[in-house]
Scaffold this motif. Structure first.
Motif, PDB file in Angstrom:
ATOM      1  N   MET A 150     -18.667 -62.333  12.642  1.00 38.32           N
ATOM      2  CA  MET A 150     -20.723 -62.454  12.558  1.00 38.32           C
ATOM      3  C   MET A 150     -21.790 -62.583  13.301  1.00 38.32           C
ATOM      4  N   GLY A 151     -22.816 -62.581  13.171  1.00 43.63           N
ATOM      5  CA  GLY A 151     -24.275 -62.637  14.491  1.00 43.63           C
ATOM      6  C   GLY A 151     -24.530 -64.047  13.090  1.00 43.63           C
ATOM      7  N   ARG A 152     -25.276 -64.170  14.092  1.00 43.44           N
ATOM      8  CA  ARG A 152     -26.296 -65.092  13.663  1.00 43.44           C
ATOM      9  C   ARG A 152     -28.306 -64.033  13.936  1.00 43.44           C
ATOM     10  N   ASP A 153     -28.094 -64.018  13.026  1.00 41.67           N
ATOM     11  CA  ASP A 153     -29.876 -63.625  13.216  1.00 41.67           C
ATOM     12  C   ASP A 153     -30.494 -64.145  12.440  1.00 41.67           C
ATOM     13  N   PRO A 154     -31.933 -64.089  13.181  1.00 47.00           N
ATOM     14  CA  PRO A 154     -32.816 -65.235  12.521  1.00 47.00           C
ATOM     15  C   PRO A 154     -33.728 -64.267  11.243  1.00 47.00           C
ATOM     16  N   GLU A 155     -33.670 -63.204  11.266  1.00 47.24           N
ATOM     17  CA  GLU A 155     -34.032 -62.294  10.538  1.00 47.24           C
ATOM     18  C   GLU A 155     -33.301 -61.568   9.129  1.00 47.24           C
ATOM     19  N   LEU A 156     -32.336 -62.773   9.176  1.00 52.01           N
ATOM     20  CA  LEU A 156     -31.228 -62.534   7.587  1.00 52.01           C
ATOM     21  C   LEU A 156     -31.292 -63.793   7.622  1.00 52.01           C
ATOM     22  N   SER A 157     -30.749 -64.155   6.708  1.00 60.10           N
ATOM     23  CA  SER A 157     -30.728 -65.624   5.840  1.00 60.10           C
ATOM     24  C   SER A 157     -29.275 -65.959   6.100  1.00 60.10           C
ATOM     25  N   ARG A 158     -29.044 -66.824   6.073  1.00 59.21           N
ATOM     26  CA  ARG A 158     -27.480 -67.290   7.143  1.00 59.21           C
ATOM     27  C   ARG A 158     -26.928 -67.594   5.345  1.00 59.21           C
ATOM     28  N   GLU A 159     -27.239 -66.938   4.183  1.00 56.18           N
ATOM     29  CA  GLU A 159     -26.790 -66.725   2.914  1.00 56.18           C
ATOM     30  C   GLU A 159     -25.251 -65.410   2.934  1.00 56.18           C
ATOM     31  N   ARG A 160     -25.611 -64.580   4.072  1.00 55.83           N
ATOM     32  CA  ARG A 160     -24.818 -64.316   4.002  1.00 55.83           C
ATOM     33  C   ARG A 160     -23.188 -64.173   4.756  1.00 55.83           C
ATOM     34  N   ILE A 161     -23.654 -65.166   5.480  1.00 56.69           N
ATOM     35  CA  ILE A 161     -22.088 -65.575   6.562  1.00 56.69           C
ATOM     36  C   ILE A 161     -21.419 -66.531   5.615  1.00 56.69           C
ATOM     37  N   ILE A 162     -22.250 -67.237   4.480  1.00 58.36           N
ATOM     38  CA  ILE A 162     -21.723 -68.552   4.047  1.00 58.36           C
ATOM     39  C   ILE A 162     -21.484 -67.394   2.885  1.00 58.36           C
ATOM     40  N   ASN A 163     -22.202 -66.356   2.375  1.00 57.77           N
ATOM     41  CA  ASN A 163     -20.977 -66.047   0.959  1.00 57.77           C
ATOM     42  C   ASN A 163     -19.355 -65.586   1.796  1.00 57.77           C
ATOM     43  N   VAL A 164     -19.683 -64.418   3.044  1.00 55.53           N
ATOM     44  CA  VAL A 164     -18.042 -64.123   3.302  1.00 55.53           C
ATOM     45  C   VAL A 164     -17.528 -65.253   3.727  1.00 55.53           C
ATOM     46  N   LEU A 165     -17.832 -66.383   4.290  1.00 58.31           N
ATOM     47  CA  LEU A 165     -17.381 -67.779   4.922  1.00 58.31           C
ATOM     48  C   LEU A 165     -16.751 -67.397   3.994  1.00 58.31           C
ATOM     49  N   MET A 166     -16.905 -68.711   2.696  1.00 62.81           N
ATOM     50  CA  MET A 166     -16.236 -69.010   1.366  1.00 62.81           C
ATOM     51  C   MET A 166     -15.736 -68.180   0.262  1.00 62.81           C
ATOM     52  N   GLY A 167     -16.249 -67.376   0.496  1.00 59.35           N
ATOM     53  CA  GLY A 167     -15.827 -65.985  -0.529  1.00 59.35           C
ATOM     54  C   GLY A 167     -14.671 -64.607  -0.183  1.00 59.35           C
ATOM     55  N   ALA A 168     -14.881 -65.041   1.134  1.00 59.50           N
ATOM     56  CA  ALA A 168     -13.109 -63.765   1.924  1.00 59.50           C
ATOM     57  C   ALA A 168     -12.092 -64.592   1.853  1.00 59.50           C
ATOM     58  N   GLY A 169     -12.401 -65.424   2.081  1.00 57.50           N
ATOM     59  CA  GLY A 169     -10.633 -65.855   2.254  1.00 57.50           C
ATOM     60  C   GLY A 169     -10.000 -65.475   3.713  1.00 57.50           C
ATOM     61  N   ARG A 170     -10.483 -65.237   4.719  1.00 60.76           N
ATOM     62  CA  ARG A 170     -10.308 -65.075   5.608  1.00 60.76           C
ATOM     63  C   ARG A 170     -11.055 -65.685   6.395  1.00 60.76           C
ATOM     64  N   PRO A 171     -10.533 -65.885   8.161  1.00 64.55           N
ATOM     65  CA  PRO A 171     -10.924 -67.054   9.203  1.00 64.55           C
ATOM     66  C   PRO A 171     -12.055 -66.048   9.735  1.00 64.55           C
ATOM     67  N   VAL A 172     -13.487 -66.538   9.570  1.00 60.71           N
ATOM     68  CA  VAL A 172     -14.752 -65.942  10.339  1.00 60.71           C
ATOM     69  C   VAL A 172     -15.405 -66.420  11.951  1.00 60.71           C
ATOM     70  N   LEU A 173     -15.065 -65.228  12.646  1.00 56.54           N
ATOM     71  CA  LEU A 173     -15.233 -65.393  14.326  1.00 56.54           C
ATOM     72  C   LEU A 173     -16.937 -65.718  14.411  1.00 56.54           C
ATOM     73  N   LEU A 174     -17.939 -66.628  14.179  1.00 52.53           N
ATOM     74  CA  LEU A 174     -19.258 -66.143  14.461  1.00 52.53           C
ATOM     75  C   LEU A 174     -19.589 -66.327  16.401  1.00 52.53           C
ATOM     76  N   ALA A 175     -20.071 -65.486  16.410  1.00 52.11           N
ATOM     77  CA  ALA A 175     -20.102 -64.725  17.650  1.00 52.11           C
ATOM     78  C   ALA A 175     -21.573 -65.601  18.361  1.00 52.11           C
ATOM     79  N   PRO A 176     -21.426 -65.744  19.535  1.00 50.36           N
ATOM     80  CA  PRO A 176     -22.793 -66.970  20.169  1.00 50.36           C
ATOM     81  C   PRO A 176     -24.027 -65.706  20.672  1.00 50.36           C
ATOM     82  N   PRO A 177     -24.841 -66.530  21.029  1.00 50.24           N
ATOM     83  CA  PRO A 177     -26.455 -65.399  20.798  1.00 50.24           C
ATOM     84  C   PRO A 177     -25.692 -64.692  22.364  1.00 50.24           C
ATOM     85  N   THR A 178     -25.102 -65.442  23.404  1.00 48.22           N
ATOM     86  CA  THR A 178     -25.046 -64.571  24.091  1.00 48.22           C
ATOM     87  C   THR A 178     -23.554 -63.601  24.447  1.00 48.22           C
ATOM     88  N   SER A 179     -22.678 -62.142  24.589  1.00 51.17           N
ATOM     89  CA  SER A 179     -21.855 -61.481  24.765  1.00 51.17           C
ATOM     90  C   SER A 179     -20.832 -63.150  25.538  1.00 51.17           C
TER      91      SER A 179
END
Length: 288
Positions: free
Chosen positions: A129-158
């Motif tokens: 997943m990535g961090r988008d200022p247009e979107l709430s970070r709750e979308r990341i938190i929901n997956v991180l806390m609810g999926a039971g899978r590791p989440v890889l957060l992409a950096p701002p640049t590739s």
């Protein structure tokens, strides 16, 4: 083993770094990437907005048309990023595995008001997943806390490569232990592993160092010769120091546990987790 990865492009600015991070992670063991773009249903969303905010001036039709235009633009941006990634990385587009260990990719778009990303995440070995200022970070938190899978957060640049130099943020506890297990296949393939610990209490520094040293000793049973770095920050937060330590050792991946608990159906995050979610210049693998 990491053999299937779910990448979540949003149609905003993070799509290229997200897809590049997914490809870099897929190359570690030869994984398939499923790109899932979710679009909200314009008619249902407009009706929902009108019900919650009847004072809005727009009619239901105007709202529907506006949301449709915005969602179409996001979809086009996400699909363009997908096609670009396929071209730049010479990826095979397929829905079923053919050659074991070959990096492949597929595309899926779903119009829904449900959390399809959380549902699909549970069927994969990793979520990107990535961090988008247009979107709430709750979308990341929901997956991180609810999926039971590791989440890889992409950096701002590739990121071109992931997993050569891995920094592991170690704080003895269940969160760090779960993150360690989730990243074990990456750690075993890394050229260099650095265990990072920050002693927030000067009187506890010896115990912190002993815990990190014990982990390094256990790593030897897996053929991993890990370095240990322990510091005691004087004038900055533990999270900031952890990130700076990772940058200084040239890490291309930071592994950390996600600390938090549910309170009245909302997740209350620990300080380090919250800070890393907000910003980090390198990819971050988190697991709760």
């Amino acid at each position: 083993m990491i053999r299937t990865i779910l990448a979540l492009p949003t149609g905003f600015g993070s799509d290229k770094p997200v897809l590049d991070a997914a490809v870099a992670a897929a190359k570690i063991e030869g994984a398939h990437i499923e790109c899932l773009h979710t679009r909200i249903d314009a008619v249902e969303t407009a009706a929902w907005v009108r019900a919650l905010a009847p004072q809005r001036r727009e009619s239901l039709r105007e709202l529907t048309e506006k949301i449709t235009r915005e969602e179409q633009a996001r979809s086009q941006h996400a699909q363009a990023a997908f096609r670009d990634a396929c071209t730049r990385h010479s990826l095979s587009v397929m829905d079923e595995p053919k050659k074991p260990g070959e990096v492949s990719i597929s595309w899926k778009e779903v119009p829904t008001l449900q959390n399809e990303a959380l549902h699909r995440a549970r069927f994969h070995d990793m979520v990107v997943m990535g961090r988008d200022p247009e979107l709430s970070r709750e979308r990341i938190i929901n997956v991180l806390m609810g999926a039971g899978r590791p989440v890889l957060l992409a950096p701002p640049t590739s990121a071109e490569k992931i997993g050569r130099i891995v920094a592991l943020a170690w704080k003895e506890g269940s969160g760090a232990a779960r993150a360690l297990m989730a990243s074990s296949s990456i750690l075993c393939r890394a050229d260099r592993v650095v265990i990072l610990s920050v002693s927030e209490d000067a009187g506890n520094e010896e115990a912190t160092r002993a815990s990190a040293a014990q982990l390094a000793k256990q790593f030897l049973w897996h053929g991993i010769r890990a370095e240990v770095l322990v510091e005691h920050p004087v004038s900055e937060s533990a999270s900031k120091r952890i990130k700076e330590m990772a940058y200084n050792c040239g890490a291309d991946l930071l592994v950390t546990g996600a600390y938090g608990h549910s309170r009245l159906r909302e997740f209350v995050l620990g300080g380090v987790t919250s800070d890393v979610l907000a910003d980090c210049a390198i990819p971050v693998l988190m697991f709760h």
